[in-house]
Write an enzyme that holds these catalytic residues in place. Structure first.
Site, PDB file in Angstrom:
ATOM      1  N   ASP A  33       0.790  -1.237   0.000  1.00  0.00           N
ATOM      2  CA  ASP A  33       0.000   0.000   0.000  1.00  0.00           C
ATOM      3  C   ASP A  33       0.825   1.292   0.000  1.00  0.00           C
ATOM      4  O   ASP A  33       0.544   2.211   0.792  1.00  0.00           O
ATOM      5  CB  ASP A  33      -0.966  -0.002   1.199  1.00  0.00           C
ATOM      6  CG  ASP A  33      -1.996  -1.111   1.143  1.00  0.00           C
ATOM      7  OD1 ASP A  33      -1.942  -1.934   0.210  1.00  0.00           O
ATOM      8  OD2 ASP A  33      -2.855  -1.179   2.046  1.00  0.00           O
ATOM      9  N   ASP A  54      -4.609  -0.788  -1.805  1.00  0.00           N
ATOM     10  CA  ASP A  54      -5.897  -0.691  -1.136  1.00  0.00           C
ATOM     11  C   ASP A  54      -6.836  -0.090  -2.187  1.00  0.00           C
ATOM     12  O   ASP A  54      -6.509   0.946  -2.787  1.00  0.00           O
ATOM     13  CB  ASP A  54      -5.722   0.238   0.079  1.00  0.00           C
ATOM     14  CG  ASP A  54      -6.654  -0.077   1.225  1.00  0.00           C
ATOM     15  OD1 ASP A  54      -6.967  -1.264   1.454  1.00  0.00           O
ATOM     16  OD2 ASP A  54      -7.078   0.884   1.920  1.00  0.00           O
ATOM     17  N   HIS A 108     -10.737   0.550  -2.659  1.00  0.00           N
ATOM     18  CA  HIS A 108     -12.113   0.512  -2.149  1.00  0.00           C
ATOM     19  C   HIS A 108     -13.119   1.122  -3.117  1.00  0.00           C
ATOM     20  O   HIS A 108     -12.859   2.185  -3.688  1.00  0.00           O
ATOM     21  CB  HIS A 108     -12.201   1.304  -0.842  1.00  0.00           C
ATOM     22  CG  HIS A 108     -11.346   0.788   0.270  1.00  0.00           C
ATOM     23  ND1 HIS A 108     -11.362  -0.526   0.677  1.00  0.00           N
ATOM     24  CD2 HIS A 108     -10.451   1.421   1.079  1.00  0.00           C
ATOM     25  CE1 HIS A 108     -10.527  -0.668   1.696  1.00  0.00           C
ATOM     26  NE2 HIS A 108      -9.950   0.486   1.952  1.00  0.00           N
ATOM     27  N   HIS A 156     -10.838   6.815   1.714  1.00  0.00           N
ATOM     28  CA  HIS A 156      -9.453   6.744   1.206  1.00  0.00           C
ATOM     29  C   HIS A 156      -9.359   5.665   0.124  1.00  0.00           C
ATOM     30  O   HIS A 156     -10.173   4.738   0.097  1.00  0.00           O
ATOM     31  CB  HIS A 156      -8.477   6.412   2.348  1.00  0.00           C
ATOM     32  CG  HIS A 156      -8.704   5.045   2.916  1.00  0.00           C
ATOM     33  ND1 HIS A 156      -9.694   4.784   3.837  1.00  0.00           N
ATOM     34  CD2 HIS A 156      -8.110   3.852   2.662  1.00  0.00           C
ATOM     35  CE1 HIS A 156      -9.687   3.490   4.135  1.00  0.00           C
ATOM     36  NE2 HIS A 156      -8.740   2.904   3.430  1.00  0.00           N
ATOM     37  N   LYS A 164      -6.993  -5.028  -3.122  1.00  0.00           N
ATOM     38  CA  LYS A 164      -7.730  -5.608  -1.997  1.00  0.00           C
ATOM     39  C   LYS A 164      -8.658  -4.568  -1.399  1.00  0.00           C
ATOM     40  O   LYS A 164      -8.482  -3.372  -1.631  1.00  0.00           O
ATOM     41  CB  LYS A 164      -6.737  -6.106  -0.940  1.00  0.00           C
ATOM     42  CG  LYS A 164      -5.908  -4.984  -0.364  1.00  0.00           C
ATOM     43  CD  LYS A 164      -4.816  -5.470   0.550  1.00  0.00           C
ATOM     44  CE  LYS A 164      -4.031  -4.298   1.091  1.00  0.00           C
ATOM     45  NZ  LYS A 164      -4.852  -3.339   1.888  1.00  0.00           N
ATOM     46  N   CYS A 186      -2.013  -2.739   7.547  1.00  0.00           N
ATOM     47  CA  CYS A 186      -1.861  -3.634   6.394  1.00  0.00           C
ATOM     48  C   CYS A 186      -0.546  -4.395   6.393  1.00  0.00           C
ATOM     49  O   CYS A 186      -0.506  -5.554   5.972  1.00  0.00           O
ATOM     50  CB  CYS A 186      -2.093  -2.860   5.111  1.00  0.00           C
ATOM     51  SG  CYS A 186      -3.844  -2.381   4.974  1.00  0.00           S
TER      52      CYS A 186
HETATM   53  C1  VGL Z   1      -4.713   0.698   5.739  1.00  0.00           C
HETATM   54  C2  VGL Z   1      -6.262   1.605   7.141  1.00  0.00           C
HETATM   55  C3  VGL Z   1      -7.244   1.450   6.200  1.00  0.00           C
HETATM   56  C4  VGL Z   1      -3.288   0.303   5.501  1.00  0.00           C
HETATM   57  C5  VGL Z   1      -5.675   0.522   4.781  1.00  0.00           C
HETATM   58  O1  VGL Z   1      -2.863   0.241   4.333  1.00  0.00           O
HETATM   59  O2  VGL Z   1      -2.576   0.065   6.495  1.00  0.00           O
HETATM   60  N1  VGL Z   1      -5.007   1.224   6.916  1.00  0.00           N
HETATM   61  N2  VGL Z   1      -6.931   0.910   5.018  1.00  0.00           N
HETATM   62 ZN    ZN Z   2      -8.399   0.881   3.438  1.00  0.00          ZN
END
Ligand code: VGL
Ligand code: ZN
Length: 204
Positions: free
Chosen positions: A8, A46, A48, A81, A106, A151
């Site tokens: 990420d 990430d 979403h 995010h 993901k 993550c």
């Molecule tokens: C993450 C919070 C929400 C991460 C992803 O990449 O650590 N943290 N989504």
């Molecule tokens: Zn996230």
């Protein structure tokens, strides 16, 4: 065979992003230093859909940092995010993307989050990453990225549980640290699960 797994490293987790991790962009240089040393490099993203259940905005009256139940598990709520195809979801522009062989996305199911690169948070669905790595004969993973306490941690715990040998590059990670010390506690958990924790300078 050893593969590099970059977790990420996206604009929204870097300074100026929607879920900025303090000093998050410092991991880019560490990633770029390691990429040429690996014949197999995987990055996670990430990814979403708008209105994802991990977003506080999707729960009336809730604020980021509060905890709800989502998909049968406890879920920390976040600001919106890494919305699919947004600039915030892009890999950091300083990252040597030409050296990345595969991107695993993901967190695409609106009803469950996926901190881990391998499984959704309820462990019911997998991303296909484990099968891909096995097919490429990867037995050991070197992991770095964002964020240490979410993550990176859950990716490393799942990787160890799947039987991969795991090394975490500590100075290639940064933590959200919602509570002070979360990042350090995450490293301790990863170590307890069998991961080796080293800095870039001590990695060979
Ligand atoms: C993450 C919070 C929400 C991460 C992803 O990449 O650590 N943290 N989504
Ligand atoms: Zn996230």
């Amino acid at each position: 065979m050893r593969a590099l797994l970059l977790v990420d490293i996206q604009n929204d987790f870097c300074p100026g992003g929607a879920l900025a991790v303090p000093d998050g962009d410092a991991v880019v240089a560490v990633a770029n230093a390691l990429i040429p040393r690996f014949s197999l490099v995987v990055a996670t993203q990430d990814w979403h859909p708008a209105g994802h259940g991990s977003f506080a905005s999707a729960h009336e009256g809730r604020a980021p940092g509060e905890v709800v139940e989502l998909g049968g598990v406890q879920q920390v709520l976040w600001p919106d995010h890494c919305v699919q195809n947004s600039a915030g979801a892009s890999l950091h522009s300083g990252l040597d993307v030409a050296g990345i062989d595969r991107v695993t996305r993901k967190g695409t199911d609106p009803g469950i989050d996926s901190y881990s690169a391998f499984f959704d948070n309820d462990h019911a669905k997998d991303t296909g990453l484990a099968a891909f790595l096995e097919e490429r004969c990867a037995t050991d993973l070197v992991v770095l990225g964002l964020a240490t306490d979410y993550c990176v941690k859950f990716t490393v715990l799942d990787a160890a549980g799947l039987g991969f040998g795991v090394t975490v590059i500590a100075d290639g990670c940064r933590a959200v640290d919602l509570s002070e010390g979360d990042g350090e506690r995450a490293f301790a958990e990863m170590r307890s699960a069998g991961a080796r924790i080293v800095d870039l300078g001590g990695f060979s």
